[in-house]
Design a protein around this motif. Structure first.
Motif, PDB file in Angstrom:
ATOM      1  N   GLN A  37       0.887  -1.152   0.000  1.00 40.52           N
ATOM      2  CA  GLN A  37       0.000   0.000   0.000  1.00 40.52           C
ATOM      3  C   GLN A  37       0.929   1.206   0.000  1.00 40.52           C
ATOM      4  N   SER A  38       0.846   2.042  -1.029  1.00 36.00           N
ATOM      5  CA  SER A  38       1.786   3.146  -1.160  1.00 36.00           C
ATOM      6  C   SER A  38       1.173   4.504  -0.821  1.00 36.00           C
ATOM      7  N   ASP A  39      -0.117   4.544  -0.580  1.00 40.39           N
ATOM      8  CA  ASP A  39      -0.824   5.734  -0.121  1.00 40.39           C
ATOM      9  C   ASP A  39      -2.195   5.260   0.350  1.00 40.39           C
ATOM     10  N   PHE A  40      -3.017   6.159   0.858  1.00 35.73           N
ATOM     11  CA  PHE A  40      -4.310   5.749   1.397  1.00 35.73           C
ATOM     12  C   PHE A  40      -5.189   5.072   0.359  1.00 35.73           C
ATOM     13  N   GLU A  41      -5.170   5.548  -0.858  1.00 35.65           N
ATOM     14  CA  GLU A  41      -5.995   4.973  -1.913  1.00 35.65           C
ATOM     15  C   GLU A  41      -5.131   4.529  -3.079  1.00 35.65           C
ATOM     16  N   GLU A  42      -3.990   3.883  -2.744  1.00 33.91           N
ATOM     17  CA  GLU A  42      -3.039   3.523  -3.785  1.00 33.91           C
ATOM     18  C   GLU A  42      -2.323   2.224  -3.426  1.00 33.91           C
ATOM     19  N   ILE A  43      -2.100   1.411  -4.453  1.00 31.82           N
ATOM     20  CA  ILE A  43      -1.335   0.178  -4.298  1.00 31.82           C
ATOM     21  C   ILE A  43      -0.246   0.171  -5.369  1.00 31.82           C
ATOM     22  N   THR A  44       0.937  -0.302  -4.989  1.00 34.73           N
ATOM     23  CA  THR A  44       2.042  -0.418  -5.924  1.00 34.73           C
ATOM     24  C   THR A  44       2.465  -1.870  -5.992  1.00 34.73           C
ATOM     25  N   LEU A  45       2.567  -2.380  -7.216  1.00 35.63           N
ATOM     26  CA  LEU A  45       2.946  -3.768  -7.449  1.00 35.63           C
ATOM     27  C   LEU A  45       4.113  -3.797  -8.428  1.00 35.63           C
ATOM     28  N   TYR A  46       4.974  -4.763  -8.258  1.00 37.47           N
ATOM     29  CA  TYR A  46       6.099  -4.947  -9.168  1.00 37.47           C
ATOM     30  C   TYR A  46       5.839  -6.213  -9.968  1.00 37.47           C
ATOM     31  N   LEU A  47       5.640  -6.035 -11.277  1.00 31.95           N
ATOM     32  CA  LEU A  47       5.233  -7.129 -12.145  1.00 31.95           C
ATOM     33  C   LEU A  47       6.122  -7.174 -13.373  1.00 31.95           C
ATOM     34  N   SER A  48       6.740  -8.303 -13.616  1.00 30.75           N
ATOM     35  CA  SER A  48       7.457  -8.454 -14.872  1.00 30.75           C
ATOM     36  C   SER A  48       6.417  -8.614 -15.987  1.00 30.75           C
ATOM     37  N   THR A 131      -4.711   3.309  -8.532  1.00 31.14           N
ATOM     38  CA  THR A 131      -5.586   4.068  -7.648  1.00 31.14           C
ATOM     39  C   THR A 131      -6.741   3.159  -7.258  1.00 31.14           C
ATOM     40  N   ILE A 132      -6.943   2.970  -5.973  1.00 29.54           N
ATOM     41  CA  ILE A 132      -8.032   2.126  -5.472  1.00 29.54           C
ATOM     42  C   ILE A 132      -9.310   2.961  -5.487  1.00 29.54           C
ATOM     43  N   VAL A 133     -10.259   2.566  -6.326  1.00 26.43           N
ATOM     44  CA  VAL A 133     -11.498   3.332  -6.450  1.00 26.43           C
ATOM     45  C   VAL A 133     -12.646   2.707  -5.665  1.00 26.43           C
TER      46      VAL A 133
END
Length: 182
Positions: A37-48, A131-133
């Motif tokens: 979770q990179s912010d309140f309404e945000e997720i960060t993923l590392y994907l090849s 952005t998590i909506v």
């Protein structure tokens, strides 16, 4: 004892199921472990590079479901099969419906799902920021309107032993227990 830094143990590593549609509206899912979770309404993923990354570049949307004790078999399958070779949704026998908020599938077997739009896809860094909506949670995992991890029984990936472990037991109260030292 010091050991190879390429095999560093950073815990927990979540087991995130990323859902997308292809250009023909066919749903796909992949298993990913590197996310935060990179912010309140945000997720960060590392994907090849995967079918999933090609899909989300076209649709601008994806879902993130959290793997659980009950979904470990299908979650692992979504990580070992390629959507380029097989329709993983069909083969796994899961049930899917379209998100009401984004152009991505919700896999009904998962009790907690985030609905996301693509905020940034950095192909060079293999980094997806979403952005998590909206968030969908089954009533069976809620206590007083909040997601109850004891009921959800989320799993994590243990990179040391290549196994999944359940996250669960409460061992302290955040923003409280440290007051004993004050």
């Amino acid at each position: 004892m010091e050991f190879d830094s390429k095999h560093s143990v950073i815990v927990p590593e979540g087991v995130f199921i990323i859902g997308t549609y292809d250009e023909n509206g066919v749903p796909n899912a992949m298993n990913a472990a590197w996310g935060i979770q990179s912010d309140f309404e945000e997720i960060t993923l590392y994907l090849s590079k995967h079918k999933t990354t090609e899909n989300l570049k076209k649709t601008g949307a994806f879902t993130v479901a959290f793997a659980t004790r009950k979904t470990v078999v299908i979650s692992d399958y979504f990580g070992i099969a390629s959507g380029n070779d097989v329709n993983k949704i069909e083969k796994a026998g899961v049930h899917v419906h379209k998100s009401a908020k984004v152009n991505a599938p919700i896999i009904e077997e998962y009790p907690l799902t985030l609905e996301c739009t693509v905020k940034e896809w950095n192909e060079e860094r293999e980094m997806l920021v979403g952005t998590i909506v909206s968030q969908q949670a089954d009533d069976s995992i809620l206590t007083d309107g909040k997601v109850d991890l004891a009921k959800l029984e989320p799993i994590m990936y243990d990179a040391s032993f290549h196994v999944y472990r359940v996250i669960g037991e409460v061992v302290g109260k955040a923003f409280s227990d440290g007051n004993q030292i004050k």
